[in-house]
Scaffold this motif. Structure first.
Motif, short mmCIF file in Angstrom:
data_model
loop_
_atom_site.label_atom_id
_atom_site.label_comp_id
_atom_site.label_asym_id
_atom_site.label_seq_id
_atom_site.Cartn_x
_atom_site.Cartn_y
_atom_site.Cartn_z
N ALA A 1 36.91 39.64 37.35
CA ALA A 1 36.84 38.47 38.30
C ALA A 1 36.55 37.15 37.80
O ALA A 1 35.91 36.83 36.81
CB ALA A 1 35.34 38.69 39.17
N MET A 2 37.63 36.22 38.28
CA MET A 2 37.65 34.98 37.57
C MET A 2 37.60 33.93 38.89
O MET A 2 37.70 34.26 39.95
CB MET A 2 38.85 34.75 36.72
CG MET A 2 38.53 35.60 35.50
SD MET A 2 40.07 35.53 34.34
CE MET A 2 39.73 36.56 33.18
N ALA A 3 37.58 32.61 38.86
CA ALA A 3 37.67 31.70 39.80
C ALA A 3 38.87 31.52 40.22
O ALA A 3 39.98 31.64 39.51
CB ALA A 3 37.32 30.21 39.53
N PRO A 4 39.32 31.92 41.54
CA PRO A 4 40.47 31.79 42.11
C PRO A 4 41.04 30.26 42.31
O PRO A 4 40.34 29.45 42.02
CB PRO A 4 40.46 32.13 43.70
CG PRO A 4 38.92 32.25 43.83
CD PRO A 4 38.27 32.07 42.90
N SER A 5 42.33 30.15 42.37
CA SER A 5 43.06 28.74 42.32
C SER A 5 44.38 28.71 42.92
O SER A 5 44.93 29.70 42.58
CB SER A 5 42.98 27.93 40.96
OG SER A 5 43.84 28.66 40.18
N GLY A 6 44.60 27.61 43.55
CA GLY A 6 46.01 27.84 44.03
C GLY A 6 46.41 29.13 44.92
O GLY A 6 45.29 29.41 45.73
N SER A 7 47.43 29.87 44.45
CA SER A 7 47.57 31.03 45.69
C SER A 7 46.99 32.29 44.84
O SER A 7 46.87 33.16 45.36
CB SER A 7 49.00 31.11 45.57
OG SER A 7 49.54 31.17 44.30
N ASP A 8 46.41 32.00 43.46
CA ASP A 8 46.03 33.40 43.10
C ASP A 8 44.65 33.66 43.54
O ASP A 8 43.79 32.86 43.90
CB ASP A 8 45.98 33.27 41.57
CG ASP A 8 45.03 32.67 40.77
OD1 ASP A 8 43.76 33.26 40.89
OD2 ASP A 8 45.26 31.63 40.06
N ASP A 9 44.17 35.02 43.50
CA ASP A 9 42.90 35.52 44.10
C ASP A 9 41.67 35.42 43.16
O ASP A 9 40.78 35.79 43.64
CB ASP A 9 43.09 36.84 44.92
CG ASP A 9 43.84 37.80 43.90
OD1 ASP A 9 43.59 37.67 42.74
OD2 ASP A 9 43.78 39.02 44.23
N GLY A 10 42.18 35.24 41.87
CA GLY A 10 41.10 35.19 41.01
C GLY A 10 40.77 36.52 40.20
O GLY A 10 39.66 36.53 39.40
N LEU A 11 41.60 37.36 40.53
CA LEU A 11 41.29 38.85 39.80
C LEU A 11 42.40 39.02 38.64
O LEU A 11 43.68 39.15 39.25
CB LEU A 11 41.27 40.06 40.93
CG LEU A 11 40.30 39.89 42.00
CD1 LEU A 11 40.69 40.98 42.93
CD2 LEU A 11 38.98 40.23 41.25
N LEU A 12 42.06 39.14 37.56
CA LEU A 12 42.91 39.57 36.59
C LEU A 12 42.90 41.11 36.51
O LEU A 12 41.87 41.66 36.05
CB LEU A 12 42.58 38.96 35.33
CG LEU A 12 43.52 39.37 34.13
CD1 LEU A 12 44.79 38.80 34.32
CD2 LEU A 12 42.60 38.60 32.90
N THR A 13 44.11 41.63 36.75
CA THR A 13 44.00 43.30 36.92
C THR A 13 44.39 43.67 35.56
O THR A 13 44.91 43.21 34.83
CB THR A 13 44.70 43.67 37.94
OG1 THR A 13 46.26 43.37 37.77
CG2 THR A 13 44.63 43.06 39.28
#
Length: 411
Positions: free
Chosen positions: A293-305
């Motif tokens: 889990a990371m902070a979302p920004s722009g169109s990304d949901d904040g999840l680095l899979t």
């Protein structure tokens, strides 16, 4: 040596990555005994490979597939191989339990919020302990020197075993006697070693500073299919941990709104050590969907899979996933392995992950102690062992210090 299909597929993929870019990369075959001996010698460690053997039994007139035996191979640094076998049938015949249920029960026992909520999964006092099943049969084959490395190669549910916390009849924890590492398979050990050698050969001028992330503004996720998204809970302890650790790594902690996925992903390829103190979402159905889990920004949901990490090219010699599970759902080996495999595949030889959600204060202490030890001695397994022994003095319960496992290389 038996090895799960998933581990095989992973090794095949990694071998392709590590091949010299030929059109026909070498597909990994199970290692020969000679290769296994070579790997133990190269690691200068005692390897312990476990395999659970199943069989079908007639039970009350029905054929059922049950655990039959545990096979254990111990490979000495000299290349000598010993084999032991443990009968698992009494577990379900006498105790109506299984090795898998004992592991989950043991883990819940360590990780539960309160013992009273433990309920029916509480290990029965007459149940053989995990130490009796996993360690006693091979205890005489393990090194006497506590600094000598022991690398456990668990299979399936055994990946969830907190080996450091296993206790002998005298109450001594395994970490008090041995320096412990873990690997998903023997082939992966060979590959992490190659990753490390690649890093040693690389010029360091392109390497950036270390990267420390703590308690980014949390993304919203749907914790089970079809449920509305809700924001993950903030982790103030993880933020304090990141702020305490950053000076030890000569860097600034990235926290809150600064900790966007976009910013962190941009910094990861240059960093030498990456410390991520945030929620991990473990997908046990398909390990590659596990995410950080990371902070979302722009169109990304904040999840680095894990899937995205697979495609990165990293040159960090260590990645630490601290506070690494949300405590949602059962943790199986595959969720933890999903993230660690992805990082190894991206080029990282050493990964530290946790097997359960660890309380804030002890984690912060353990991590500070780990990095202090690492400054004095570059051996990661010994640094982690010393950090556990130190944390044990102030927080004696194993749930406070035994969750972290080092996968891959020690140096």
């Amino acid at each position: 040596m038996p090895n799960g299909g998933r581990a095989r597929a992973f090794v095949d993929l990694l071998t392709q990555r590590l091949s010299t870019g030929d059109a026909n990369p070498v597909i990994a075959t199970p290692p020969s005994q000679e290769q296994i001996r070579q790997i133990a010698k190269a690691q200068n460690a005692t390897l312990v490979q476990y395999s659970i053997i199943y069989d079908d039994f007639q039970i009350q007139g029905k054929r059922e597939w049950r655990e039959s035996a545990l096979y254990i191979w111990v490979i000495q640094p000299t290349g000598e191989i010993a084999f032991r076998q443990v009968d698992l049938k009494p577990l379900w015949q006498k105790h109506n339990a299984s090795l898998a249920s004992s592991i989950v029960g043991n883990q819940e026992f360590l990780a539960v919020r309160s013992r009273s909520s433990f309920g029916s999964t509480q290990p029965q006092p007459n149940l053989p302990t995990l130490h009796q099943l996993l360690i006693e049969p091979i205890a005489s084959l393990l090194p006497k020197d506590p600094d000598a490395r022991v690398i456990f190669i668990p299979q399936r549910s055994l990946f969830q075993v907190p080996f450091p916390a296993l206790q002998d009849a005298n109450g001594t924890y395994l970490i008090q006697k041995h320096t412990i590492l873990t690997a998903p398979s023997i082939q992966v050990l060979d590959l992490t070693r190659q990753q490390r050698q690649k890093l040693v050969q690389k010029p360091t001028n392109g390497r950036g500073s270390d990267l420390v992330l703590g308690n980014p503004t949390m993304p919203s996720v749907s914790l089970s299919p079809g449920e509305p998204k809700q924001q993950l809970s903030p982790l103030p302890g993880a933020e304090a941990e990141a702020i305490a650790i950053a000076p030890l790594l000569n860097t600034q902690a990235i926290t809150g709104a600064q900790g966007t996925k976009a910013a962190i992903v941009q910094k990861m390829p240059q960093a030498s050590i990456i410390h991520l103190a945030t929620h991990g979402l473990l997908d046990d159905v398909r390990g590659l969907r596990s995410a950080i889990a990371m902070a979302p920004s722009g169109s990304d949901d904040g999840l680095l899979t894990a899937e995205e990490i697979f495609d990165m090219k990293l040159q960090a010699n260590l990645v630490v996933l601290s506070a690494c599970n949300t405590g949602e759902g059962r943790i199986t080996g595959d969720g933890v392995i999903g993230l660690s495999r992805a990082l190894i595949s991206a080029g990282v030889p050493s990964v530290i992950v946790s097997l359960w959600a660890v309380p804030d204060a002890p984690t912060s202490e353990l991590m500070q102690s780990f990095y202090q030890n690492l400054q004095n001695n570059p051996d990661k397994a010994q640094a982690l062992r010393q950090a556990m022994l130190t944390t044990m003095k102030t927080h004696p319960g194993p749930r406070n210090w035994a969750a972290f496992i080092l996968i891959g290389e020690s140096e």
